[in-house]
Design a protein around this motif. Structure first.
Motif, PDB file in Angstrom:
ATOM      1  N   THR A   1      34.731  47.972  49.668  1.00 60.01           N
ATOM      2  CA  THR A   1      35.728  48.857  49.063  1.00 60.01           C
ATOM      3  C   THR A   1      37.008  48.097  48.733  1.00 60.01           C
ATOM      4  OG1 THR A   1      34.841  50.749  50.287  1.00 60.01           O
ATOM      5  CG2 THR A   1      37.052  50.977  49.381  1.00 60.01           C
ATOM      6  N   ARG A   2      37.418  47.217  49.635  1.00 66.48           N
ATOM      7  CA  ARG A   2      38.610  46.412  49.367  1.00 66.48           C
ATOM      8  C   ARG A   2      38.438  45.615  48.080  1.00 66.48           C
ATOM      9  NH1 ARG A   2      39.882  43.723  55.357  1.00 66.48           N
ATOM     10  NH2 ARG A   2      40.351  45.684  56.445  1.00 66.48           N
ATOM     11  N   THR A   3      37.295  44.982  47.918  1.00 72.43           N
ATOM     12  CA  THR A   3      37.028  44.194  46.711  1.00 72.43           C
ATOM     13  C   THR A   3      37.014  45.087  45.480  1.00 72.43           C
ATOM     14  OG1 THR A   3      35.738  42.573  47.964  1.00 72.43           O
ATOM     15  CG2 THR A   3      35.377  42.647  45.592  1.00 72.43           C
ATOM     16  N   ALA A   4      36.447  46.287  45.609  1.00 78.34           N
ATOM     17  CA  ALA A   4      36.393  47.219  44.478  1.00 78.34           C
ATOM     18  C   ALA A   4      37.792  47.651  44.053  1.00 78.34           C
ATOM     19  CB  ALA A   4      35.554  48.437  44.844  1.00 78.34           C
ATOM     20  N   VAL A   5      38.696  47.846  45.014  1.00 79.07           N
ATOM     21  CA  VAL A   5      40.070  48.225  44.692  1.00 79.07           C
ATOM     22  C   VAL A   5      40.775  47.079  43.956  1.00 79.07           C
ATOM     23  CG1 VAL A   5      42.329  48.854  45.625  1.00 79.07           C
ATOM     24  CG2 VAL A   5      40.255  49.857  46.601  1.00 79.07           C
ATOM     25  N   VAL A   6      40.620  45.861  44.451  1.00 73.41           N
ATOM     26  CA  VAL A   6      41.231  44.708  43.783  1.00 73.41           C
ATOM     27  C   VAL A   6      40.705  44.588  42.355  1.00 73.41           C
ATOM     28  CG1 VAL A   6      41.444  42.187  43.784  1.00 73.41           C
ATOM     29  CG2 VAL A   6      41.647  43.448  45.936  1.00 73.41           C
ATOM     30  N   ARG A   7      39.401  44.764  42.181  1.00 71.14           N
ATOM     31  CA  ARG A   7      38.816  44.656  40.845  1.00 71.14           C
ATOM     32  C   ARG A   7      39.380  45.714  39.895  1.00 71.14           C
ATOM     33  NH1 ARG A   7      34.365  42.287  38.914  1.00 71.14           N
ATOM     34  NH2 ARG A   7      33.647  41.791  41.035  1.00 71.14           N
ATOM     35  N   ALA A   8      39.479  46.950  40.369  1.00 69.40           N
ATOM     36  CA  ALA A   8      40.013  48.019  39.528  1.00 69.40           C
ATOM     37  C   ALA A   8      41.457  47.739  39.135  1.00 69.40           C
ATOM     38  CB  ALA A   8      39.908  49.360  40.251  1.00 69.40           C
ATOM     39  N   LEU A   9      42.250  47.241  40.082  1.00 70.25           N
ATOM     40  CA  LEU A   9      43.641  46.904  39.781  1.00 70.25           C
ATOM     41  C   LEU A   9      43.725  45.802  38.737  1.00 70.25           C
ATOM     42  CD1 LEU A   9      44.972  46.991  43.449  1.00 70.25           C
ATOM     43  CD2 LEU A   9      45.686  48.540  41.625  1.00 70.25           C
ATOM     44  N   ARG A  10      42.874  44.802  38.872  1.00 68.33           N
ATOM     45  CA  ARG A  10      42.870  43.713  37.899  1.00 68.33           C
ATOM     46  C   ARG A  10      42.443  44.203  36.513  1.00 68.33           C
ATOM     47  NH1 ARG A  10      40.922  37.969  40.561  1.00 68.33           N
ATOM     48  NH2 ARG A  10      42.628  37.806  42.083  1.00 68.33           N
ATOM     49  N   LEU A  11      41.506  45.106  36.473  1.00 73.19           N
ATOM     50  CA  LEU A  11      41.008  45.589  35.183  1.00 73.19           C
ATOM     51  C   LEU A  11      42.097  46.286  34.365  1.00 73.19           C
ATOM     52  CD1 LEU A  11      37.475  46.988  36.148  1.00 73.19           C
ATOM     53  CD2 LEU A  11      37.957  45.036  34.665  1.00 73.19           C
ATOM     54  N   VAL A  12      43.022  46.979  35.041  1.00 67.53           N
ATOM     55  CA  VAL A  12      44.048  47.719  34.304  1.00 67.53           C
ATOM     56  C   VAL A  12      45.309  46.906  34.056  1.00 67.53           C
ATOM     57  CG1 VAL A  12      43.166  49.906  35.197  1.00 67.53           C
ATOM     58  CG2 VAL A  12      45.101  48.796  36.360  1.00 67.53           C
ATOM     59  N   GLY A  13      45.362  45.657  34.542  1.00 72.39           N
ATOM     60  CA  GLY A  13      46.504  44.809  34.204  1.00 72.39           C
ATOM     61  C   GLY A  13      47.352  44.311  35.350  1.00 72.39           C
ATOM     62  N   PHE A  14      46.860  44.433  36.572  1.00 73.17           N
ATOM     63  CA  PHE A  14      47.566  43.846  37.715  1.00 73.17           C
ATOM     64  C   PHE A  14      46.986  42.474  38.051  1.00 73.17           C
ATOM     65  CE2 PHE A  14      48.318  48.375  38.750  1.00 73.17           C
ATOM     66  CZ  PHE A  14      49.663  48.351  39.111  1.00 73.17           C
ATOM     67  N   ALA A  15      47.829  41.579  38.508  1.00 69.88           N
ATOM     68  CA  ALA A  15      47.368  40.414  39.265  1.00 69.88           C
ATOM     69  C   ALA A  15      47.302  40.909  40.701  1.00 69.88           C
ATOM     70  CB  ALA A  15      48.359  39.270  39.140  1.00 69.88           C
ATOM     71  N   ALA A  16      46.114  40.984  41.262  1.00 72.22           N
ATOM     72  CA  ALA A  16      45.951  41.611  42.576  1.00 72.22           C
ATOM     73  C   ALA A  16      45.124  40.720  43.486  1.00 72.22           C
ATOM     74  CB  ALA A  16      45.283  42.979  42.425  1.00 72.22           C
ATOM     75  N   TRP A  17      45.527  40.680  44.760  1.00 72.56           N
ATOM     76  CA  TRP A  17      44.826  39.874  45.749  1.00 72.56           C
ATOM     77  C   TRP A  17      44.763  40.631  47.079  1.00 72.56           C
ATOM     78  CZ3 TRP A  17      48.970  37.888  42.910  1.00 72.56           C
ATOM     79  CH2 TRP A  17      48.672  36.886  41.975  1.00 72.56           C
ATOM     80  N   LEU A  18      43.671  40.467  47.788  1.00 71.38           N
ATOM     81  CA  LEU A  18      43.583  40.941  49.167  1.00 71.38           C
ATOM     82  C   LEU A  18      44.250  39.900  50.057  1.00 71.38           C
ATOM     83  CD1 LEU A  18      42.422  42.947  51.280  1.00 71.38           C
ATOM     84  CD2 LEU A  18      40.360  41.500  51.339  1.00 71.38           C
ATOM     85  N   ARG A  19      45.244  40.327  50.832  1.00 71.00           N
ATOM     86  CA  ARG A  19      45.995  39.418  51.695  1.00 71.00           C
ATOM     87  C   ARG A  19      45.642  39.655  53.163  1.00 71.00           C
ATOM     88  NH1 ARG A  19      47.215  36.131  47.682  1.00 71.00           N
ATOM     89  NH2 ARG A  19      49.239  36.442  46.655  1.00 71.00           N
ATOM     90  N   SER A  20      45.483  38.556  53.893  1.00 76.13           N
ATOM     91  CA  SER A  20      45.208  38.625  55.330  1.00 76.13           C
ATOM     92  C   SER A  20      46.473  38.268  56.105  1.00 76.13           C
ATOM     93  CB  SER A  20      44.097  37.648  55.697  1.00 76.13           C
ATOM     94  OG  SER A  20      44.573  36.307  55.610  1.00 76.13           O
ATOM     95  N   PRO A  21      46.541  38.619  57.391  1.00 75.31           N
ATOM     96  CA  PRO A  21      47.716  38.248  58.199  1.00 75.31           C
ATOM     97  C   PRO A  21      47.941  36.743  58.245  1.00 75.31           C
ATOM     98  CG  PRO A  21      46.414  39.921  59.326  1.00 75.31           C
ATOM     99  CD  PRO A  21      45.598  39.466  58.150  1.00 75.31           C
ATOM    100  N   GLN A  22      46.880  35.956  58.126  1.00 74.21           N
ATOM    101  CA  GLN A  22      47.021  34.496  58.160  1.00 74.21           C
ATOM    102  C   GLN A  22      47.694  33.967  56.894  1.00 74.21           C
ATOM    103  OE1 GLN A  22      44.030  36.091  58.946  1.00 74.21           O
ATOM    104  NE2 GLN A  22      44.593  35.942  61.118  1.00 74.21           N
TER     105      GLN A  22
END
Length: 282
Positions: A203-224
């Protein structure tokens, strides 16, 4: 104007019509002048202003050279940019010159970030070039408890529609002095953090993909990666209210990088990079 002798024999109505066709009105002159002005495509110029400062070389952003040259010549003529930098490359020197121009108009904060906004670009081009492909972030609005702009809100709404599910923000835009781990990226517009609470990996990957499709530069960020709990960091490409730090993240995204200080490779799902405006025209 001398009329031919036969004109005297023409009926008055015919004669007036002939004269109207022979005499150009001031409005006609103004229209002809406006038509003759070259065009600066704002979408292309803003794209170059995000990417060029992050390039390792002086490669020009495709489709942007003509518009960038118009902007640089106008800055040169205002003595804000040395002639040697009038080259169609919207690098750090041109960004700094444009920011000085914005400040000369009395603009401050994210309105003087070196990215050409609609108001400043139109004023710069007065009598020199016309502005096409206008981008506007719109008014500041709320999404839940957070402030964003109208363009960002529309993008988020469309990403949710593509997903068929809702998601919540952890942080909004226009938040100077907010969380220090954000390194200033949220100081301007176009930037949000999205909660991944309750989401599995797919689901996290799907959200990032959807954000990118509409024009965001999007990344999943970890605490590290940035000393913040798991979240999705999303930056609206070509939002003209972006902070300088967010501009750098957009440039890195175009160059296949992850938007972090170490400038590592992009670790998100691969999609065709589009702005919100390009997505709407697809």
């Amino acid at each position: 104007m001398k009329l031919p002798a036969c004109a005297a024999a023409l009926p008055p109505a015919v004669l007036l019509a002939a004269l109207a066709g022979m005499v150009a009105t001031p409005a006609a002159h103004a229209t002809a002048h406006a038509t003759a002005l070259p065009s600066a495509n704002m979408e292309a110029v803003v794209k170059a202003a995000q990417i060029d400062p992050r390039r390792p070389d002086d490669t020009l952003t495709p489709g942007a050279k003509a518009g960038v040259l118009l902007v640089e010549r106008a800055l040169r003529d205002r003595r804000l940019l040395d002639a040697k930098w009038v080259d169609g490359y919207f690098g750090t020197t041109t960004v700094a010159a444009y920011a000085k121009y914005q400040k000369s108009l009395g603009l401050t904060g994210s309105d003087a970030n070196g990215l050409p906004g609609r108001t400043s670009l139109t004023k710069l081009g007065a009598g020199r070039f016309k502005v096409t492909g206008v981008i506007s972030p719109g008014a500041r609005v709320s999404v839940g408890a957070y402030v964003v702009n109208a363009r960002t809100r529309s993008m988020l709404k469309e990403a949710k529609r593509l997903l068929g599910r809702d998601f919540e923000l952890d942080q909004g835009s226009y938040n100077p002095g907010g969380d220090p781990t954000s390194a200033g990226t949220h100081d301007g517009g176009g930037v949000v953090d999205i909660s991944v609470k309750g989401m599995d990996s797919a689901t996290r990957t799907a959200v990032v993909r959807a954000l990118r499709l509409v024009g965001f530069a999007a990344w999943l960020r970890s605490p590290q990666q940035d000393d913040w709990p798991w979240h999705i960091h999303a930056v609206a490409i070509s939002d003209t209210d972006l902070s300088s730090q967010a501009q750098h993240q957009i440039g890195d995204y175009y160059l296949g990088l992850n938007g972090l200080a170490g400038r590592g490779p992009d670790d998100g799902p691969k999609v065709t990079i589009r702005t919100w405006e390009e997505y709407q025209r697809r």
